[in-house]
Design an enzyme around this catalytic site. Structure first.
Site, short mmCIF file in Angstrom:
data_model
loop_
_atom_site.label_atom_id
_atom_site.label_comp_id
_atom_site.label_asym_id
_atom_site.label_seq_id
_atom_site.Cartn_x
_atom_site.Cartn_y
_atom_site.Cartn_z
N ASP A 27 43.55 -58.58 -102.04
CA ASP A 27 43.40 -58.27 -100.51
C ASP A 27 42.52 -59.39 -99.87
O ASP A 27 41.80 -60.03 -100.57
CB ASP A 27 42.67 -56.67 -100.61
CG ASP A 27 42.25 -56.41 -99.29
OD1 ASP A 27 43.09 -56.50 -98.39
OD2 ASP A 27 41.10 -56.21 -99.22
N ASP A 29 40.47 -58.94 -96.17
CA ASP A 29 39.15 -58.58 -95.65
C ASP A 29 38.47 -57.60 -96.75
O ASP A 29 38.93 -56.58 -97.20
CB ASP A 29 39.24 -57.90 -94.52
CG ASP A 29 38.06 -57.94 -93.39
OD1 ASP A 29 37.82 -58.92 -93.02
OD2 ASP A 29 37.29 -56.94 -93.28
N1 PLP Z 1 44.17 -54.65 -89.89
C1 PLP Z 1 43.15 -55.15 -88.78
C2 PLP Z 1 43.32 -55.34 -87.27
C3 PLP Z 1 42.02 -55.71 -89.53
O1 PLP Z 1 41.01 -56.15 -88.50
C4 PLP Z 1 41.70 -55.71 -90.86
C5 PLP Z 1 40.44 -56.09 -91.37
O2 PLP Z 1 39.84 -56.95 -90.67
C6 PLP Z 1 42.68 -55.24 -91.62
C7 PLP Z 1 43.87 -54.44 -91.28
C8 PLP Z 1 42.48 -55.10 -93.17
O3 PLP Z 1 42.79 -56.10 -93.91
P1 PLP Z 1 42.73 -56.40 -95.31
O4 PLP Z 1 44.29 -55.63 -95.70
O5 PLP Z 1 42.89 -57.90 -95.53
O6 PLP Z 1 41.58 -55.71 -95.85
CA CA Z 2 40.47 -54.95 -97.23
#
Ligand code: PLP
Ligand code: CA
Length: 304
Positions: A27, A29
């Site tokens: 993943d 973030d």
């Molecule tokens: N969607 C948005 C708009 C976000 O800002 C984030 C994280 O910052 C995510 C989804 C989640 O991303 P990930 O699946 O990489 O954690």
């Molecule tokens: Ca995440």
């Protein structure tokens, strides 16, 4: 191995786990970066895994950027060797879903950031243009495109009552597909604030239309199938590393992957243990096999 064991590991045990896997799905973030800051050591972890012959994939529910923009972000944050083909975002996979669906033809009404629109266009899908509605335009006289056959909802900082109204009109036709990029409820911002996620906008449209969206992003299996259709991937030799129990860990469990929760993001060890100790059997899908403080712990395990 401890399936759903919620076991904290590092060092030799982590080394053994990594040796037993060929593909690692990260993943983004909360795992490899937080906003615009790389998790300390993450670029070295990606490089070291590749040096040992592992394949690395990035699986993000963030639909706001097209893949090319992710390549730039990786480079900016010090990841020197990430290729566009290794990046799977919920926007890219939503576009791939519509493109590869033999029975789909027609236009898409998309609620979402530019990333969603770009990915749809790159996949050869016609998106209804967003027009600036004039002062006399309202929900009862606004123009609707008769060729719309799908509504796609994702994170949209310009979400409006008018977009919601148009989308639920399109969804009155039961033949019109209803897709959501991802179900994320909210995301952390800097300074302790949060922003509503795609899931909150999808919930508004589900209520307005009395329908349920098909979710493309994690925890749905579709993103894994999207990767597996392009790269030969065996669930048994793949590892999912994530920071959110309700999306990343459930995704890994749904796809038959071993799962690692990393504590640099949203979910805590305590929350994982609450799921583990729950009497409700369905809560077991939220329990990771393993827990690490940070993916930086991989580095030590890869160097030993
Ligand atoms: N969607 C948005 C708009 C976000 O800002 C984030 C994280 O910052 C995510 C989804 C989640 O991303 P990930 O699946 O990489 O954690
Ligand atoms: Ca995440």
């Amino acid at each position: 191995t401890a399936s759903g064991g919620c076991q904290k590991i590092r060092g030799a045990q982590l080394q053994e786990l990594l040796e037993s896997k060929h593909d690692v799905l990260f993943d983004c973030d909360g795992v490899i970066w937080n906003g615009e800051t790389a998790v300390a050591g993450a670029p070295d972890v990606v490089r070291a895994l590749k040096q040992r012959g592992k394949r690395v994939f990035f699986v993000t529910n963030n639909c706001t950027r097209p893949r090319q923009s992710y390549v730039q972000k990786f480079a900016r944050l010090g990841f020197v060797d990430v290729d566009e083909k290794e990046i799977f975002s919920s926007a890219y996979c939503s576009a791939a879903y519509l493109r590869d669906m033999a029975t789909f033809s027609g236009k898409v009404f998309a609620i979402g950031c530019p990333g969603v629109h770009t990915e749809l266009r790159d996949a050869g899908i016609t998106v209804v243009e967003e027009e600036e509605d004039g002062p006399d335009v309202n929900i009862s006289n606004c123009a609707l495109d008769p060729d719309v056959r799908a509504v796609l909802v994702g994170y949209d900082e310009k979400f409006s009552f008018m977009k919601l109204a148009k989308a639920c009109c399109y969804l009155q036709d039961s033949e019109c597909l209803f897709l959501a990029t991802d179900p994320d409820p909210w995301h952390p911002l800097r300074g302790g604030r949060i922003t509503p996620g795609s899931g909150s906008l999808t919930a508004a449209l589900e209520t307005a239309s009395s329908r349920k969206a098909t979710v493309i992003g994690k925890p749905s299996r579709f993103m894994f199938e999207c990767i597996a259709s392009r790269f030969d991937l065996d669930p048994e030799s793949s590892l999912m590393v994530g920071d959110r129990l309700e999306t990343d860990i459930v995704f890994g469990v749904n796809c038959g992957l071993s799962t690692v929760l990393t504590l640099t993001g949203v979910s805590t060890f305590e929350q994982a243990q609450v799921y583990k100790d729950s009497d409700e059997p369905e809560k077991k899908d939220f329990v990771p096999d393993y827990v690490v403080e940070s993916i930086a712990d991989f580095l030590e395990a890869l160097e030993e």
